[in-house]
Scaffold this motif. Structure first.
Motif, PDB file in Angstrom:
ATOM      1  N   THR A  24       3.427 -17.192  -2.249  1.00 19.47           N
ATOM      2  CA  THR A  24       2.129 -16.350  -1.347  1.00 19.47           C
ATOM      3  C   THR A  24       2.316 -14.775  -1.563  1.00 19.47           C
ATOM      4  OG1 THR A  24       2.472 -18.029   0.166  1.00 19.47           O
ATOM      5  CG2 THR A  24       1.561 -16.354   0.966  1.00 19.47           C
ATOM      6  N   ILE A  25       3.666 -14.307  -1.600  1.00 19.22           N
ATOM      7  CA  ILE A  25       3.935 -13.138  -1.614  1.00 19.22           C
ATOM      8  C   ILE A  25       3.443 -12.549  -3.118  1.00 19.22           C
ATOM      9  CG2 ILE A  25       5.710 -11.125  -1.779  1.00 19.22           C
ATOM     10  CD1 ILE A  25       7.383 -12.665   0.106  1.00 19.22           C
ATOM     11  N   LYS A  26       3.503 -13.447  -4.049  1.00 18.95           N
ATOM     12  CA  LYS A  26       3.063 -13.059  -5.604  1.00 18.95           C
ATOM     13  C   LYS A  26       1.676 -13.220  -5.513  1.00 18.95           C
ATOM     14  CE  LYS A  26       3.066 -13.660 -10.347  1.00 18.95           C
ATOM     15  NZ  LYS A  26       1.889 -12.977 -10.456  1.00 18.95           N
ATOM     16  N   SER A  27       1.021 -13.883  -4.694  1.00 21.42           N
ATOM     17  CA  SER A  27      -0.581 -13.955  -4.518  1.00 21.42           C
ATOM     18  C   SER A  27      -1.213 -12.745  -4.034  1.00 21.42           C
ATOM     19  CB  SER A  27      -0.898 -15.244  -3.863  1.00 21.42           C
ATOM     20  OG  SER A  27      -2.314 -15.338  -3.624  1.00 21.42           O
ATOM     21  N   ILE A  28      -0.554 -12.294  -2.878  1.00 23.45           N
ATOM     22  CA  ILE A  28      -0.718 -11.406  -2.122  1.00 23.45           C
ATOM     23  C   ILE A  28      -0.690 -10.019  -3.174  1.00 23.45           C
ATOM     24  CG2 ILE A  28      -0.322  -9.691   0.010  1.00 23.45           C
ATOM     25  CD1 ILE A  28       0.531 -12.213   1.413  1.00 23.45           C
ATOM     26  N   MET A  29       0.481  -9.896  -3.943  1.00 22.81           N
ATOM     27  CA  MET A  29       0.691  -8.911  -4.635  1.00 22.81           C
ATOM     28  C   MET A  29      -0.377  -8.635  -5.887  1.00 22.81           C
ATOM     29  SD  MET A  29       4.748  -9.162  -5.151  1.00 22.81           S
ATOM     30  CE  MET A  29       4.970  -7.649  -6.318  1.00 22.81           C
ATOM     31  N   ASP A  30      -0.713  -9.765  -6.321  1.00 23.03           N
ATOM     32  CA  ASP A  30      -1.675  -9.827  -7.315  1.00 23.03           C
ATOM     33  C   ASP A  30      -3.246  -9.471  -6.964  1.00 23.03           C
ATOM     34  OD1 ASP A  30       0.069 -10.776  -9.117  1.00 23.03           O
ATOM     35  OD2 ASP A  30      -0.539 -12.903  -8.929  1.00 23.03           O
ATOM     36  N   GLU A  31      -3.434  -9.702  -5.566  1.00 23.38           N
ATOM     37  CA  GLU A  31      -4.740  -9.461  -4.835  1.00 23.38           C
ATOM     38  C   GLU A  31      -4.809  -7.991  -4.671  1.00 23.38           C
ATOM     39  OE1 GLU A  31      -6.244  -9.947  -0.303  1.00 23.38           O
ATOM     40  OE2 GLU A  31      -5.545 -11.769  -1.390  1.00 23.38           O
ATOM     41  N   CYS A  32      -3.574  -7.434  -4.024  1.00 22.68           N
ATOM     42  CA  CYS A  32      -3.550  -6.075  -3.865  1.00 22.68           C
ATOM     43  C   CYS A  32      -3.656  -5.200  -5.175  1.00 22.68           C
ATOM     44  CB  CYS A  32      -2.245  -5.684  -3.317  1.00 22.68           C
ATOM     45  SG  CYS A  32      -2.505  -6.039  -1.512  1.00 22.68           S
ATOM     46  N   ARG A  33      -3.029  -5.741  -6.225  1.00 23.09           N
ATOM     47  CA  ARG A  33      -3.242  -5.008  -7.562  1.00 23.09           C
ATOM     48  C   ARG A  33      -4.767  -5.125  -8.170  1.00 23.09           C
ATOM     49  NH1 ARG A  33       0.373  -8.043  -9.986  1.00 23.09           N
ATOM     50  NH2 ARG A  33       2.051  -6.887  -9.471  1.00 23.09           N
ATOM     51  N   CYS A  92      -7.304  -5.195  -6.411  1.00 26.27           N
ATOM     52  CA  CYS A  92      -8.217  -4.118  -5.522  1.00 26.27           C
ATOM     53  C   CYS A  92      -7.767  -2.718  -5.774  1.00 26.27           C
ATOM     54  CB  CYS A  92      -7.695  -4.406  -3.927  1.00 26.27           C
ATOM     55  SG  CYS A  92      -8.159  -5.896  -3.057  1.00 26.27           S
ATOM     56  N   ARG A  93      -6.806  -2.384  -6.117  1.00 25.08           N
ATOM     57  CA  ARG A  93      -6.348  -1.195  -6.613  1.00 25.08           C
ATOM     58  C   ARG A  93      -7.229  -0.651  -7.921  1.00 25.08           C
ATOM     59  NH1 ARG A  93      -0.034  -0.352  -5.935  1.00 25.08           N
ATOM     60  NH2 ARG A  93      -0.397  -2.579  -5.399  1.00 25.08           N
ATOM     61  N   LEU A  94      -6.916  -1.733  -9.004  1.00 25.81           N
ATOM     62  CA  LEU A  94      -7.747  -1.485 -10.235  1.00 25.81           C
ATOM     63  C   LEU A  94      -9.267  -1.471  -9.842  1.00 25.81           C
ATOM     64  CD1 LEU A  94      -6.027  -4.006 -12.298  1.00 25.81           C
ATOM     65  CD2 LEU A  94      -5.822  -1.626 -12.501  1.00 25.81           C
ATOM     66  N   ALA A  95      -9.879  -2.049  -9.063  1.00 23.26           N
ATOM     67  CA  ALA A  95     -11.271  -2.015  -8.664  1.00 23.26           C
ATOM     68  C   ALA A  95     -11.512  -0.780  -8.008  1.00 23.26           C
ATOM     69  CB  ALA A  95     -11.414  -3.318  -7.799  1.00 23.26           C
ATOM     70  N   ASP A  96     -10.690  -0.284  -7.200  1.00 20.22           N
ATOM     71  CA  ASP A  96     -10.887   0.976  -6.313  1.00 20.22           C
ATOM     72  C   ASP A  96     -10.745   2.438  -7.628  1.00 20.22           C
ATOM     73  OD1 ASP A  96     -11.194   0.010  -3.969  1.00 20.22           O
ATOM     74  OD2 ASP A  96      -9.368   0.314  -3.205  1.00 20.22           O
ATOM     75  N   GLY A  97      -9.828   2.048  -8.496  1.00 18.54           N
ATOM     76  CA  GLY A  97      -9.660   3.217  -9.512  1.00 18.54           C
ATOM     77  C   GLY A  97     -10.839   3.101 -10.317  1.00 18.54           C
ATOM     78  N   ALA A  98     -11.527   1.774 -10.948  1.00 20.39           N
ATOM     79  CA  ALA A  98     -12.508   2.054 -11.451  1.00 20.39           C
ATOM     80  C   ALA A  98     -13.943   2.496 -10.981  1.00 20.39           C
ATOM     81  CB  ALA A  98     -13.012   0.359 -11.854  1.00 20.39           C
ATOM     82  N   ARG A  99     -14.049   2.314  -9.610  1.00 21.12           N
ATOM     83  CA  ARG A  99     -15.034   2.784  -8.859  1.00 21.12           C
ATOM     84  C   ARG A  99     -14.918   4.380  -8.855  1.00 21.12           C
ATOM     85  NH1 ARG A  99     -14.282  -0.133  -4.111  1.00 21.12           N
ATOM     86  NH2 ARG A  99     -14.007  -2.266  -5.246  1.00 21.12           N
ATOM     87  N   GLY A 100     -13.587   4.665  -8.586  1.00 24.76           N
ATOM     88  CA  GLY A 100     -13.357   6.185  -8.532  1.00 24.76           C
ATOM     89  C   GLY A 100     -14.121   6.969  -9.787  1.00 24.76           C
ATOM     90  N   THR A 114       0.682  -1.141  -0.027  1.00 23.67           N
ATOM     91  CA  THR A 114      -0.106   0.138  -0.111  1.00 23.67           C
ATOM     92  C   THR A 114       1.052   1.249  -0.085  1.00 23.67           C
ATOM     93  OG1 THR A 114      -0.228   0.023   2.435  1.00 23.67           O
ATOM     94  CG2 THR A 114      -2.112  -0.931   1.102  1.00 23.67           C
ATOM     95  N   SER A 115       2.020   1.079   0.334  1.00 21.18           N
ATOM     96  CA  SER A 115       3.097   2.378   0.571  1.00 21.18           C
ATOM     97  C   SER A 115       3.812   2.726  -0.697  1.00 21.18           C
ATOM     98  CB  SER A 115       4.026   2.335   1.642  1.00 21.18           C
ATOM     99  OG  SER A 115       4.851   1.248   1.457  1.00 21.18           O
ATOM    100  N   ALA A 116       3.845   1.554  -1.636  1.00 25.01           N
ATOM    101  CA  ALA A 116       4.600   1.477  -2.876  1.00 25.01           C
ATOM    102  C   ALA A 116       3.675   1.421  -3.991  1.00 25.01           C
ATOM    103  CB  ALA A 116       5.662   0.389  -2.859  1.00 25.01           C
ATOM    104  N   GLU A 117       4.049   2.120  -5.043  1.00 26.36           N
ATOM    105  CA  GLU A 117       3.331   2.161  -6.430  1.00 26.36           C
ATOM    106  C   GLU A 117       3.060   0.693  -6.906  1.00 26.36           C
ATOM    107  OE1 GLU A 117       0.875   3.823  -8.996  1.00 26.36           O
ATOM    108  OE2 GLU A 117       1.716   5.015  -7.434  1.00 26.36           O
ATOM    109  N   ALA A 118       3.989   0.087  -7.431  1.00 25.81           N
ATOM    110  CA  ALA A 118       4.030  -0.982  -8.156  1.00 25.81           C
ATOM    111  C   ALA A 118       5.272  -1.815  -7.711  1.00 25.81           C
ATOM    112  CB  ALA A 118       3.670  -1.028  -9.439  1.00 25.81           C
ATOM    113  N   PRO A 119       5.487  -2.310  -6.524  1.00 22.03           N
ATOM    114  CA  PRO A 119       6.867  -2.802  -6.333  1.00 22.03           C
ATOM    115  C   PRO A 119       6.892  -4.264  -6.810  1.00 22.03           C
ATOM    116  CG  PRO A 119       5.330  -2.949  -4.361  1.00 22.03           C
ATOM    117  CD  PRO A 119       4.601  -2.323  -5.417  1.00 22.03           C
TER     118      PRO A 119
END
Length: 68
Positions: A45-54, A56-64, A19-24
């Protein structure tokens, strides 16, 4: 939940970095947590979390964009 037993960090810590980095990259996640990959068992597992966060960011951007 513990994600990496070699470096002992959790999914919460990984999410905080994401959440603190753009696209690490995965190496940046480790570096932000003050460590480096060891055995690599946590990488999927880290890749899975990264994909999940990505997603969520895309969904939030679309909603915005529709909120105007």
């Amino acid at each position: 939940m513990v994600v990496c037993s070699c470096n002992v960090f959790s999914d919460t810590q990984v999410r905080a970095v994401l959440t603190s980095a753009e696209a690490p990259r995965m190496s940046q996640v480790y570096a932000s947590l003050g460590c480096a990959a060891q055995c690599g068992r946590c990488a999927p597992t880290i890749k899975s979390i990264m994909d999940e966060c990505r997603q969520c960011r895309l969904a939030d951007g679309a909603r915005g964009s529709f909120a105007r």
